[in-house]
Design a protein around this motif. Structure first.
Motif, PDB file in Angstrom:
ATOM      1  N   GLN A 234       0.830  -1.207   0.000  1.00 29.20           N
ATOM      2  CA  GLN A 234       0.000   0.000   0.000  1.00 29.20           C
ATOM      3  C   GLN A 234       0.867   1.261   0.000  1.00 29.20           C
ATOM      4  OE1 GLN A 234      -3.063   0.379  -0.564  1.00 29.20           O
ATOM      5  NE2 GLN A 234      -3.260   2.565  -0.109  1.00 29.20           N
ATOM      6  N   MET A 235       1.980   1.236   0.734  1.00 27.87           N
ATOM      7  CA  MET A 235       2.888   2.382   0.731  1.00 27.87           C
ATOM      8  C   MET A 235       3.516   2.576  -0.648  1.00 27.87           C
ATOM      9  SD  MET A 235       2.486   3.505   3.730  1.00 27.87           S
ATOM     10  CE  MET A 235       3.736   4.776   3.784  1.00 27.87           C
ATOM     11  N   LYS A 236       3.776   1.484  -1.327  1.00 31.69           N
ATOM     12  CA  LYS A 236       4.293   1.566  -2.690  1.00 31.69           C
ATOM     13  C   LYS A 236       3.254   2.186  -3.622  1.00 31.69           C
ATOM     14  CE  LYS A 236       5.952  -1.413  -6.449  1.00 31.69           C
ATOM     15  NZ  LYS A 236       6.169  -2.807  -6.895  1.00 31.69           N
ATOM     16  N   LEU A 237       1.997   1.787  -3.464  1.00 28.40           N
ATOM     17  CA  LEU A 237       0.915   2.340  -4.275  1.00 28.40           C
ATOM     18  C   LEU A 237       0.743   3.833  -4.013  1.00 28.40           C
ATOM     19  CD1 LEU A 237      -1.706  -0.541  -3.916  1.00 28.40           C
ATOM     20  CD2 LEU A 237      -0.533   0.143  -6.015  1.00 28.40           C
ATOM     21  N   ILE A 238       0.884   4.240  -2.763  1.00 32.37           N
ATOM     22  CA  ILE A 238       0.812   5.668  -2.437  1.00 32.37           C
ATOM     23  C   ILE A 238       1.936   6.421  -3.145  1.00 32.37           C
ATOM     24  CG2 ILE A 238       1.076   7.360  -0.580  1.00 32.37           C
ATOM     25  CD1 ILE A 238      -0.333   5.398   1.279  1.00 32.37           C
ATOM     26  N   GLY A 239       3.145   5.851  -3.111  1.00 29.70           N
ATOM     27  CA  GLY A 239       4.276   6.478  -3.789  1.00 29.70           C
ATOM     28  C   GLY A 239       4.045   6.619  -5.286  1.00 29.70           C
ATOM     29  N   GLN A 240       3.401   5.629  -5.878  1.00 29.78           N
ATOM     30  CA  GLN A 240       3.102   5.706  -7.310  1.00 29.78           C
ATOM     31  C   GLN A 240       2.124   6.837  -7.607  1.00 29.78           C
ATOM     32  OE1 GLN A 240       1.829   1.654  -7.949  1.00 29.78           O
ATOM     33  NE2 GLN A 240       3.790   1.073  -8.853  1.00 29.78           N
ATOM     34  N   ASN A 241       1.103   6.983  -6.765  1.00 25.69           N
ATOM     35  CA  ASN A 241       0.147   8.063  -6.981  1.00 25.69           C
ATOM     36  C   ASN A 241       0.797   9.435  -6.764  1.00 25.69           C
ATOM     37  OD1 ASN A 241      -2.307   7.532  -8.083  1.00 25.69           O
ATOM     38  ND2 ASN A 241      -3.450   7.496  -6.173  1.00 25.69           N
ATOM     39  N   VAL A 242       1.731   9.518  -5.839  1.00 23.33           N
ATOM     40  CA  VAL A 242       2.461  10.781  -5.635  1.00 23.33           C
ATOM     41  C   VAL A 242       3.295  11.100  -6.876  1.00 23.33           C
ATOM     42  CG1 VAL A 242       4.271  11.918  -4.279  1.00 23.33           C
ATOM     43  CG2 VAL A 242       2.490  10.603  -3.116  1.00 23.33           C
ATOM     44  N   ALA A 243       3.921  10.071  -7.470  1.00 22.17           N
ATOM     45  CA  ALA A 243       4.690  10.286  -8.703  1.00 22.17           C
ATOM     46  C   ALA A 243       3.777  10.735  -9.842  1.00 22.17           C
ATOM     47  CB  ALA A 243       5.424   8.998  -9.090  1.00 22.17           C
ATOM     48  N   ILE A 244       2.571  10.169  -9.902  1.00 19.09           N
ATOM     49  CA  ILE A 244       1.600  10.597 -10.919  1.00 19.09           C
ATOM     50  C   ILE A 244       1.224  12.058 -10.688  1.00 19.09           C
ATOM     51  CG2 ILE A 244      -0.730  10.217 -11.827  1.00 19.09           C
ATOM     52  CD1 ILE A 244      -0.355   7.235 -10.953  1.00 19.09           C
ATOM     53  N   PHE A 245       1.081  12.434  -9.433  1.00 17.69           N
ATOM     54  CA  PHE A 245       0.801  13.835  -9.102  1.00 17.69           C
ATOM     55  C   PHE A 245       1.938  14.737  -9.586  1.00 17.69           C
ATOM     56  CE2 PHE A 245       1.393  17.255  -5.882  1.00 17.69           C
ATOM     57  CZ  PHE A 245       0.305  18.041  -6.241  1.00 17.69           C
ATOM     58  N   GLY A 246       3.180  14.277  -9.440  1.00 18.11           N
ATOM     59  CA  GLY A 246       4.314  15.044  -9.953  1.00 18.11           C
ATOM     60  C   GLY A 246       4.223  15.239 -11.450  1.00 18.11           C
ATOM     61  N   THR A 247       3.838  14.195 -12.168  1.00 15.16           N
ATOM     62  CA  THR A 247       3.662  14.297 -13.624  1.00 15.16           C
ATOM     63  C   THR A 247       2.572  15.296 -13.972  1.00 15.16           C
ATOM     64  OG1 THR A 247       4.271  11.959 -13.837  1.00 15.16           O
ATOM     65  CG2 THR A 247       3.180  12.983 -15.722  1.00 15.16           C
ATOM     66  N   VAL A 248       1.470  15.236 -13.241  1.00 15.70           N
ATOM     67  CA  VAL A 248       0.350  16.129 -13.506  1.00 15.70           C
ATOM     68  C   VAL A 248       0.750  17.587 -13.261  1.00 15.70           C
ATOM     69  CG1 VAL A 248      -1.939  16.788 -12.663  1.00 15.70           C
ATOM     70  CG2 VAL A 248      -1.417  14.393 -13.060  1.00 15.70           C
ATOM     71  N   LEU A 249       1.567  17.820 -12.241  1.00 13.94           N
ATOM     72  CA  LEU A 249       2.056  19.176 -11.992  1.00 13.94           C
ATOM     73  C   LEU A 249       2.867  19.702 -13.163  1.00 13.94           C
ATOM     74  CD1 LEU A 249       3.212  19.376  -8.242  1.00 13.94           C
ATOM     75  CD2 LEU A 249       1.293  20.550  -9.327  1.00 13.94           C
ATOM     76  N   ILE A 250       3.705  18.843 -13.732  1.00 11.53           N
ATOM     77  CA  ILE A 250       4.506  19.250 -14.894  1.00 11.53           C
ATOM     78  C   ILE A 250       3.602  19.615 -16.063  1.00 11.53           C
ATOM     79  CG2 ILE A 250       6.180  18.460 -16.609  1.00 11.53           C
ATOM     80  CD1 ILE A 250       7.445  16.720 -14.429  1.00 11.53           C
ATOM     81  N   LEU A 251       2.640  18.759 -16.343  1.00 12.23           N
ATOM     82  CA  LEU A 251       1.743  19.015 -17.481  1.00 12.23           C
ATOM     83  C   LEU A 251       0.835  20.206 -17.220  1.00 12.23           C
ATOM     84  CD1 LEU A 251       0.740  15.357 -18.433  1.00 12.23           C
ATOM     85  CD2 LEU A 251       2.216  16.914 -19.724  1.00 12.23           C
ATOM     86  N   ALA A 252       0.481  20.434 -15.948  1.00  5.08           N
ATOM     87  CA  ALA A 252      -0.411  21.541 -15.616  1.00  5.08           C
ATOM     88  C   ALA A 252       0.280  22.895 -15.772  1.00  5.08           C
ATOM     89  CB  ALA A 252      -0.927  21.394 -14.186  1.00  5.08           C
ATOM     90  N   THR A 253       1.598  22.906 -15.636  1.00  7.62           N
ATOM     91  CA  THR A 253       2.338  24.175 -15.683  1.00  7.62           C
ATOM     92  C   THR A 253       3.181  24.339 -16.925  1.00  7.62           C
ATOM     93  OG1 THR A 253       4.115  23.123 -14.397  1.00  7.62           O
ATOM     94  CG2 THR A 253       2.452  24.354 -13.167  1.00  7.62           C
ATOM     95  N   ASP A 254       3.510  23.209 -17.582  1.00  8.57           N
ATOM     96  CA  ASP A 254       4.374  23.274 -18.764  1.00  8.57           C
ATOM     97  C   ASP A 254       3.868  22.321 -19.837  1.00  8.57           C
ATOM     98  OD1 ASP A 254       6.548  24.167 -20.285  1.00  8.57           O
ATOM     99  OD2 ASP A 254       7.829  22.526 -19.612  1.00  8.57           O
ATOM    100  N   GLY A 255       2.551  22.207 -19.935  1.00 12.41           N
ATOM    101  CA  GLY A 255       1.977  21.291 -20.920  1.00 12.41           C
ATOM    102  C   GLY A 255       1.917  21.891 -22.288  1.00 12.41           C
TER     103      GLY A 255
END
Length: 255
Positions: A234-255
């Motif tokens: 479950q902690m690994k799954l949380i880390g994956q969703n946090v990484a997805i959030f990082g990707t979304v931040l990039i696309l939201a600001t530099d898409g």
């Protein structure tokens, strides 16, 4: 002292997204080690056979290190995507550990989204001082992977009793809110898959995803005790969703 301009705020958010995504490999390896140590106590096998496991983790740490220091970040982001894709494939075909179908969807869809995140990073998105033009084909492919992840999320909310109950028990509004999220995630998925309004879709997802991480994924006791998901899985799954959030931040600001 003058307040930061909108451009500076967007740049900081993009850097934050890149920081999260480039460090994901460290957390992923750490959580995997802890997971396999947890399994060793009950004599359960890791997802990948041990000799290949250490090679896989070594490659992940190497890519994360070079990306974190900004050394050939595009190339090592691409290598990280290939490494994670190979690792996920080996885990799936190995069949050393039995997972329920609903948990497989959660695990492999998130891994696919993180692979997409690395492809977005490899395209040149999120670079503060971009010296080369971004590779739009890589970014588009990464966005498609994010769209598939959102489709899997819609599928889970519609057909997985485990996921539906997690949302129904921990968010206000009950069934109405769940169905509203299904519509929102479906529309966002279409945006990522089609390539239209990606920046707007990313901005919306950047608001929703932290709430999902905090209230749904963050309820570790529910998943561990009620759904029998291993704690470090479950902690690994949380880390994956946090990484997805990082990707979304990039696309939201530099898409």
């Amino acid at each position: 002292m003058a307040a930061p301009s909108r451009r500076e705020v967007l740049r900081l958010l993009s850097q934050l997204g890149a920081f999260i995504l480039t460090r994901f490999g460290f957390w992923n390896c750490f959580s995997m080690l802890m997971l396999f140590a947890e399994r060793a106590d009950v004599k359960r096998k890791p997802d990948i056979q041990v000799p290949y496991l250490y090679i896989d983790m070594g490659a992940a740490v190497l890519c994360a290190s070079f990306m974190s220091f900004g050394v050939k970040r595009r190339w090592f982001a691409l290598f990280a995507a290939v490494q994670l894709a190979f690792s996920t494939y080996m885990s799936y075909v190995g069949g050393h550990v039995h997972y329920g179908d609903w948990l497989k969807v959660r695990m492999y869809s998130r891994a696919m989204a993180v692979i997409g995140g690395f492809l977005v990073l490899a395209s040149g998105a999120g670079e503060v001082y971009r010296q080369k033009p971004r590779t739009r084909s890589l970014q588009s492919t990464g966005q498609v992977f994010l769209g598939i992840y959102l489709i899997c999320l819609v599928y889970s909310l519609q057909h997985s009793q485990e996921d539906r109950l997690a949302y129904l028990d921990h968010i206000p509004g009950g069934e109405v809110t769940v169905q509203l999220l299904v519509v929102v995630f479906g529309v966002l998925a279409l945006s990522f898959l089609s390539g239209y309004y990606v920046q707007l879709a990313s901005q919306i997802l950047a608001i929703i995803l932290p709430l999902v991480i905090l209230f749904i994924d963050g309820n570790v006791g529910h998943w561990h005790r009620t759904r029998r998901v291993e704690f470090w899985n479950q902690m690994k799954l949380i880390g994956q969703n946090v990484a997805i959030f990082g990707t979304v931040l990039i696309l939201a600001t530099d898409g």
